[in-house]
Design an enzyme around this catalytic site. Structure first.
Site, PDB file in Angstrom:
ATOM      1  CG  ASN A   9      -1.683   1.243   1.431  1.00 29.69           C
ATOM      2  OD1 ASN A   9      -1.799   2.050   0.504  1.00 29.69           O
ATOM      3  ND2 ASN A   9      -2.232   1.441   2.623  1.00 29.69           N
ATOM      4  CD1 TRP A  10       3.424   1.063  -2.860  1.00 27.36           C
ATOM      5  CD2 TRP A  10       3.441   2.223  -4.775  1.00 27.36           C
ATOM      6  NE1 TRP A  10       4.113   0.329  -3.788  1.00 27.36           N
ATOM      7  CE2 TRP A  10       4.150   1.016  -4.975  1.00 27.36           C
ATOM      8  CE3 TRP A  10       3.314   3.114  -5.848  1.00 27.36           C
ATOM      9  CZ2 TRP A  10       4.724   0.681  -6.201  1.00 27.36           C
ATOM     10  CZ3 TRP A  10       3.887   2.779  -7.062  1.00 27.36           C
ATOM     11  CH2 TRP A  10       4.585   1.574  -7.235  1.00 27.36           C
ATOM     12  CE  LYS A  11       0.280   3.276   4.815  1.00 30.73           C
ATOM     13  NZ  LYS A  11       0.249   3.369   6.248  1.00 30.73           N
ATOM     14  CG  HIS A  97      -5.546   1.519   5.277  1.00 30.20           C
ATOM     15  ND1 HIS A  97      -5.119   2.465   6.181  1.00 30.20           N
ATOM     16  CD2 HIS A  97      -4.488   0.689   5.072  1.00 30.20           C
ATOM     17  CE1 HIS A  97      -3.860   2.220   6.489  1.00 30.20           C
ATOM     18  NE2 HIS A  97      -3.445   1.147   5.832  1.00 30.20           N
ATOM     19  CD  GLU A  99      -2.737   5.227   6.934  1.00 31.90           C
ATOM     20  OE1 GLU A  99      -2.711   5.331   5.698  1.00 31.90           O
ATOM     21  OE2 GLU A  99      -1.807   4.724   7.586  1.00 31.90           O
ATOM     22  CD  GLU A 169      -3.330  -2.982   7.345  1.00 29.15           C
ATOM     23  OE1 GLU A 169      -2.219  -3.164   6.876  1.00 29.15           O
ATOM     24  OE2 GLU A 169      -3.994  -1.946   7.131  1.00 29.15           O
ATOM     25  CB  SER A 215       5.564  -1.990  11.853  1.00 29.25           C
ATOM     26  OG  SER A 215       5.104  -0.663  12.056  1.00 29.25           O
ATOM     27  N   GLY A 236       2.983  -1.280   4.274  1.00 28.57           N
ATOM     28  CA  GLY A 236       2.986   0.162   4.017  1.00 28.57           C
ATOM     29  C   GLY A 236       4.393   0.646   3.725  1.00 28.57           C
ATOM     30  N   GLY A 237       5.063   1.175   4.744  1.00 26.01           N
ATOM     31  CA  GLY A 237       6.385   1.792   4.590  1.00 26.01           C
ATOM     32  C   GLY A 237       7.377   0.960   3.789  1.00 26.01           C
TER      33      GLY A 237
END
Ligand code: PEP
Length: 252
Positions: A9-11, A97, A99, A169, A215, A236-237
């Site tokens: 997920n590149w957000k 998600h 967010e 998540e 993470s 994510g990151g």
């Protein structure tokens, strides 16, 4: 047999140039690593979806959207429909998600409608859910997760439900560097599978891929993925770096 899946997920990261560069790097490395048995998905931001989908069309990497609206079209400024995603070659969408829930007010009820809209358009769904830190601290995590799944998904008939991928998540682990321990992930995934068994039966529950997100990094993916009810990760990151992402993809 359920599928192993690693989705990035590149957000809201990467402009067009950076998106194409990263997508091509990932596609090349997936090919070189001869990744078998693991489905690889990347989710760029809306504006870059079409170009990334085109650039990766001949590769094993699939492209997903990070969100969509439940309506087909109309006066919903700033939104994108399932039909629009399909028209640019995107057949998978991440829904729910944390967010989206936290910053954009997405509720279980809205998500149930998004799920229906995606399925009506034959799209695949990665459905996210998870508890916040207070819920974990008060031991309420299972009740929260169960209600999120029930409210958004349990209206589905069994055949529709079978096409959904779940992503657990824990919100306290997303982007924080704090990861659920492999045992915490396994315990929750086993609970989720039991919840699915109670509703749809063991055969269906055993066929659903349940991803872990929060993470997940090259140094912890192997241990988390080794757990019996963990079928991959939503990343994510670490998905923003092709080498890190590939290290996770090949962690099975
Ligand atoms: C995510 O956004 O779904 C996620 C898991 O992020 P991170 O890996 O950065 O925690």
């Amino acid at each position: 047999m359920r599928k192993n899946i690693v989705a990035g997920n590149w957000k809201m990261n990467n402009d067009l140039e950076a998106s194409l560069k990263l997508a091509k790097q990932v596609a090349k490395k997936v090919k070189k690593a001869d990744v078998k048995g693991t489905k690889v998905i990347i989710a760029p931001t809306f504006v870059n979806l079409e170009r990334v989908a085109r650039a990766t069309k001949k590769s094993k990497v699939k492209v997903a959207a990070q969100n969509m609206h439940f309506a087909e079209s109309g006066a919903f400024t700033g939104e994108v429909s399932a039909q629009m995603l399909k028209s640019v070659g995107v057949k998978t969408v991440i829904l729910g998600h944390s967010e989206r829930r936290e910053y954009f007010g997405e509720t279980d009820e809205m998500l149930a409608k998004k799920v229906d809209a995606a399925l009506a358009n034959n799209m695949k769904i990665i459905f996210c859910f998870g508890e916040v830190l207070e819920d974990r601290k008060s031991g309420n995590q299972e009740a929260i997760v169960e209600s999120q799944i029930k409210n958004a998904l349990f209206h589905l008939e069994v055949d529709a439900f079978k096409s959904i991928v779940l992503a657990y998540e824990p919100v306290w682990a997303i982007g924080t560097g704090e990861t659920a321990t492999p045992d915490q992930a396994q315990d929750m995934h086993a609970f989720i599978r039991k919840t699915l068994t109670d509703k749809y039966g063991a055969e269906v529950a055993e066929s659903i891929s349940i991803l872990y997100g929060g993470s997940c990094k090259p140094n912890n993916a192997k241990e988390i993925f080794s757990k019996k009810d963990v079928d991959g990760g939503l990343i994510g990151g670490a998905a923003l770096n092709a080498d890190d992402f590939l290290a996770i993809v090949t962690a099975f």
